[in-house]
Design a protein around this motif. Structure first.
Motif, PDB file in Angstrom:
ATOM      1  N   THR A 142       0.847  -1.192   0.000  1.00  0.00           N
ATOM      2  CA  THR A 142       0.000   0.000   0.000  1.00  0.00           C
ATOM      3  C   THR A 142       0.878   1.236   0.000  1.00  0.00           C
ATOM      4  O   THR A 142       1.857   1.317   0.758  1.00  0.00           O
ATOM      5  N   VAL A 143       0.541   2.208  -0.842  1.00  0.00           N
ATOM      6  CA  VAL A 143       1.338   3.422  -0.967  1.00  0.00           C
ATOM      7  C   VAL A 143       1.494   4.101   0.396  1.00  0.00           C
ATOM      8  O   VAL A 143       0.549   4.147   1.184  1.00  0.00           O
ATOM      9  N   PRO A 144       2.678   4.624   0.734  1.00  0.00           N
ATOM     10  CA  PRO A 144       2.856   5.304   2.020  1.00  0.00           C
ATOM     11  C   PRO A 144       2.188   6.675   2.036  1.00  0.00           C
ATOM     12  O   PRO A 144       2.250   7.423   1.058  1.00  0.00           O
ATOM     13  N   MET A 145       1.535   6.987   3.157  1.00  0.00           N
ATOM     14  CA  MET A 145       0.810   8.243   3.324  1.00  0.00           C
ATOM     15  C   MET A 145       1.216   8.889   4.645  1.00  0.00           C
ATOM     16  O   MET A 145       1.457   8.196   5.633  1.00  0.00           O
ATOM     17  N   PHE A 146       1.261  10.236   4.648  1.00  0.00           N
ATOM     18  CA  PHE A 146       1.760  10.982   5.795  1.00  0.00           C
ATOM     19  C   PHE A 146       0.871  12.182   6.100  1.00  0.00           C
ATOM     20  O   PHE A 146       0.388  12.854   5.172  1.00  0.00           O
ATOM     21  N   ARG A 147       0.711  12.486   7.380  1.00  0.00           N
ATOM     22  CA  ARG A 147       0.155  13.785   7.763  1.00  0.00           C
ATOM     23  C   ARG A 147       1.218  14.846   7.488  1.00  0.00           C
ATOM     24  O   ARG A 147       2.355  14.715   7.944  1.00  0.00           O
ATOM     25  N   SER A 148       0.845  15.881   6.759  1.00  0.00           N
ATOM     26  CA  SER A 148       1.787  16.970   6.526  1.00  0.00           C
ATOM     27  C   SER A 148       1.466  18.124   7.477  1.00  0.00           C
ATOM     28  O   SER A 148       0.489  18.079   8.233  1.00  0.00           O
ATOM     29  N   THR A 149       2.289  19.158   7.427  1.00  0.00           N
ATOM     30  CA  THR A 149       2.011  20.348   8.226  1.00  0.00           C
ATOM     31  C   THR A 149       1.231  21.390   7.420  1.00  0.00           C
ATOM     32  O   THR A 149       1.003  22.496   7.917  1.00  0.00           O
ATOM     33  N   ARG A 150       0.838  21.063   6.215  1.00  0.00           N
ATOM     34  CA  ARG A 150       0.011  21.985   5.432  1.00  0.00           C
ATOM     35  C   ARG A 150      -1.431  21.909   5.906  1.00  0.00           C
ATOM     36  O   ARG A 150      -2.029  20.828   5.915  1.00  0.00           O
ATOM     37  N   PRO A 151      -2.016  23.020   6.299  1.00  0.00           N
ATOM     38  CA  PRO A 151      -3.387  22.985   6.794  1.00  0.00           C
ATOM     39  C   PRO A 151      -4.385  22.929   5.648  1.00  0.00           C
ATOM     40  O   PRO A 151      -4.105  23.320   4.513  1.00  0.00           O
ATOM     41  N   THR A 152      -5.560  22.415   5.956  1.00  0.00           N
ATOM     42  CA  THR A 152      -6.683  22.513   5.029  1.00  0.00           C
ATOM     43  C   THR A 152      -7.538  23.716   5.418  1.00  0.00           C
ATOM     44  O   THR A 152      -7.383  24.295   6.501  1.00  0.00           O
ATOM     45  N   VAL A 153      -8.463  24.104   4.530  1.00  0.00           N
ATOM     46  CA  VAL A 153      -9.401  25.188   4.812  1.00  0.00           C
ATOM     47  C   VAL A 153     -10.590  24.593   5.552  1.00  0.00           C
ATOM     48  O   VAL A 153     -11.266  23.706   5.028  1.00  0.00           O
ATOM     49  N   PRO A 154     -10.898  25.038   6.760  1.00  0.00           N
ATOM     50  CA  PRO A 154     -11.964  24.411   7.546  1.00  0.00           C
ATOM     51  C   PRO A 154     -13.353  24.652   6.956  1.00  0.00           C
ATOM     52  O   PRO A 154     -13.586  25.594   6.195  1.00  0.00           O
ATOM     53  N   ALA A 155     -14.277  23.793   7.346  1.00  0.00           N
ATOM     54  CA  ALA A 155     -15.698  23.958   7.042  1.00  0.00           C
ATOM     55  C   ALA A 155     -16.483  23.277   8.155  1.00  0.00           C
ATOM     56  O   ALA A 155     -16.347  22.059   8.351  1.00  0.00           O
ATOM     57  N   GLY A 156     -17.277  24.042   8.889  1.00  0.00           N
ATOM     58  CA  GLY A 156     -17.987  23.468  10.020  1.00  0.00           C
ATOM     59  C   GLY A 156     -17.005  22.796  10.963  1.00  0.00           C
ATOM     60  O   GLY A 156     -15.959  23.362  11.290  1.00  0.00           O
ATOM     61  N   PRO A 157     -17.270  21.541  11.363  1.00  0.00           N
ATOM     62  CA  PRO A 157     -16.359  20.865  12.288  1.00  0.00           C
ATOM     63  C   PRO A 157     -15.156  20.235  11.604  1.00  0.00           C
ATOM     64  O   PRO A 157     -14.282  19.697  12.281  1.00  0.00           O
ATOM     65  N   PHE A 158     -15.104  20.308  10.275  1.00  0.00           N
ATOM     66  CA  PHE A 158     -14.054  19.607   9.536  1.00  0.00           C
ATOM     67  C   PHE A 158     -12.829  20.500   9.318  1.00  0.00           C
ATOM     68  O   PHE A 158     -12.937  21.601   8.772  1.00  0.00           O
ATOM     69  N   ALA A 159     -11.686  20.008   9.750  1.00  0.00           N
ATOM     70  CA  ALA A 159     -10.420  20.724   9.604  1.00  0.00           C
ATOM     71  C   ALA A 159      -9.307  19.726   9.869  1.00  0.00           C
ATOM     72  O   ALA A 159      -9.552  18.595  10.299  1.00  0.00           O
ATOM     73  N   GLY A 160      -8.080  20.163   9.607  1.00  0.00           N
ATOM     74  CA  GLY A 160      -6.952  19.285   9.889  1.00  0.00           C
ATOM     75  C   GLY A 160      -5.877  19.411   8.843  1.00  0.00           C
ATOM     76  O   GLY A 160      -5.957  20.241   7.928  1.00  0.00           O
ATOM     77  N   PRO A 161      -4.852  18.576   8.931  1.00  0.00           N
ATOM     78  CA  PRO A 161      -3.726  18.667   7.995  1.00  0.00           C
ATOM     79  C   PRO A 161      -4.051  17.997   6.666  1.00  0.00           C
ATOM     80  O   PRO A 161      -4.885  17.085   6.586  1.00  0.00           O
ATOM     81  N   MET A 162      -3.369  18.437   5.608  1.00  0.00           N
ATOM     82  CA  MET A 162      -3.421  17.706   4.350  1.00  0.00           C
ATOM     83  C   MET A 162      -2.599  16.429   4.503  1.00  0.00           C
ATOM     84  O   MET A 162      -1.493  16.444   5.030  1.00  0.00           O
ATOM     85  N   VAL A 163      -3.175  15.320   4.069  1.00  0.00           N
ATOM     86  CA  VAL A 163      -2.440  14.062   3.998  1.00  0.00           C
ATOM     87  C   VAL A 163      -1.846  13.953   2.598  1.00  0.00           C
ATOM     88  O   VAL A 163      -2.472  14.338   1.611  1.00  0.00           O
ATOM     89  N   VAL A 164      -0.611  13.451   2.510  1.00  0.00           N
ATOM     90  CA  VAL A 164       0.080  13.321   1.235  1.00  0.00           C
ATOM     91  C   VAL A 164       0.546  11.882   1.048  1.00  0.00           C
ATOM     92  O   VAL A 164       0.816  11.167   2.024  1.00  0.00           O
ATOM     93  N   SER A 165       0.622  11.456  -0.210  1.00  0.00           N
ATOM     94  CA  SER A 165       1.155  10.135  -0.529  1.00  0.00           C
ATOM     95  C   SER A 165       2.516  10.296  -1.203  1.00  0.00           C
ATOM     96  O   SER A 165       2.764  11.268  -1.913  1.00  0.00           O
TER      97      SER A 165
END
Length: 278
Positions: A142-165
């Motif tokens: 399975t391709v490796p995936m990582f939490r990055s330090t790049r933020p996403t743009v929030p919407a309601g309760p949804f927010a967090g880091p961009m995940v990258v492969s």
């Protein structure tokens, strides 16, 4: 059924093996030419905020299909049953993964909405066709995936880091790999970063948060693409009482063809550190 048994088989055979429970592995390299998709299933009460989150973050969350409330079908993507047509599902309770399941027939309810998001496995077929080796496909990982330090743009309760492969690409093929993937905007498009993993806050490229580690050989450059596991990081922050996603690497394979509608990018160009073509 083993991964090797399905390599080169058509969509009908691959879907049948998944739907009847004969195959539960990852889908990288399977049913070439068909769009693969990440999946998020959540209660209707949270669906609008989640769709806003995806629209505000199209690079990691390109929407390719949305189901009707309570309907496990997704006819815009083909003869799909969201309850059975993934090799493995991940159950989330209060934002925390609570185990994987081979199907979700007993968990489906009339208030659930399915959202399908484009997946980088789609452009992998084009890379392989161009003769660019992908270690995780060749070695059934399975391709490796990582939490990055790049933020996403929030919407309601949804927010967090961009995940990258991550894919390690020969240095002399990196520009070509970027140009090929840029033709697939519904599958995350061009890389968001090429080079030092530390620029994304990744301390150890050999220790992914999801998926399997890959070799980091000399003469290769690490290339990172936005990843459809990003919503799973956002679900953790939202702490919804209940949601379902694909198990990372175990995608929904659609009837529709891979999206290559964007004009091809001229060879010799490569995205900058923000994934923007010069």
């Amino acid at each position: 059924m083993r991964y090797e048994d399905l390599i080169g088989r058509d969509l009908k055979d691959v879907r049948a093996a998944i739907r009847n429970g004969a195959y539960r592995g990852h889908t990288a390299g399977l049913a070439p030419g068909r769009l693969q998709a990440n999946l998020v299933i959540l209660p209707e009460a949270h669906a609008l905020d989640f769709l806003r989150f995806c629209l505000r973050n199209p690079k990691p969350c390109p929407i390719v299909g949305v189901g009707d409330t309570g309907d496990p079908r997704m006819p815009t993507l083909g003869d799909i049953d969201l309850r059975t047509d993934l090799p493995s599902y991940r159950i989330h309770r209060d934002g925390v993964p609570a185990g994987d399941a081979p199907d979700i027939c007993d968990l489906w309810s009339d208030d659930l909405v399915g959202v399908a998001l484009g997946c980088s496995f789609t452009f992998e077929h084009a890379l392989i066709a161009a003769g660019i080796d992908l270690w995780h496909v060749t070695h059934d990982r399975t391709v490796p995936m990582f939490r990055s330090t790049r933020p996403t743009v929030p919407a309601g309760p949804f927010a967090g880091p961009m995940v990258v492969s991550l894919r390690m690409i020969p240095e002399d093929r990196a520009r070509e790999a970027a140009a090929i993937s840029a033709r697939y905007p519904q599958a995350h498009g061009a890389p968001v970063h090429t080079g030092d993993p530390a620029a994304l806050g990744i301390a150890d490229a050999g220790a992914p948060d999801w998926g399997d580690p890959v070799p980091l050989p000399a003469g290769h450059v690490p290339m990172f693409w936005a990843c459809g596991v990003t919503p799973q990081a956002a679900l953790a922050g939202a702490k919804l009482p209940f949601a379902i996603t694909h198990t990372p690497g175990h995608m929904l394979i659609c009837d529709m063809a891979e999206d290559a509608d964007a004009p091809p990018v001229a060879p010799g160009r490569i995205p900058d550190q923000q994934g923007v073509m010069p």
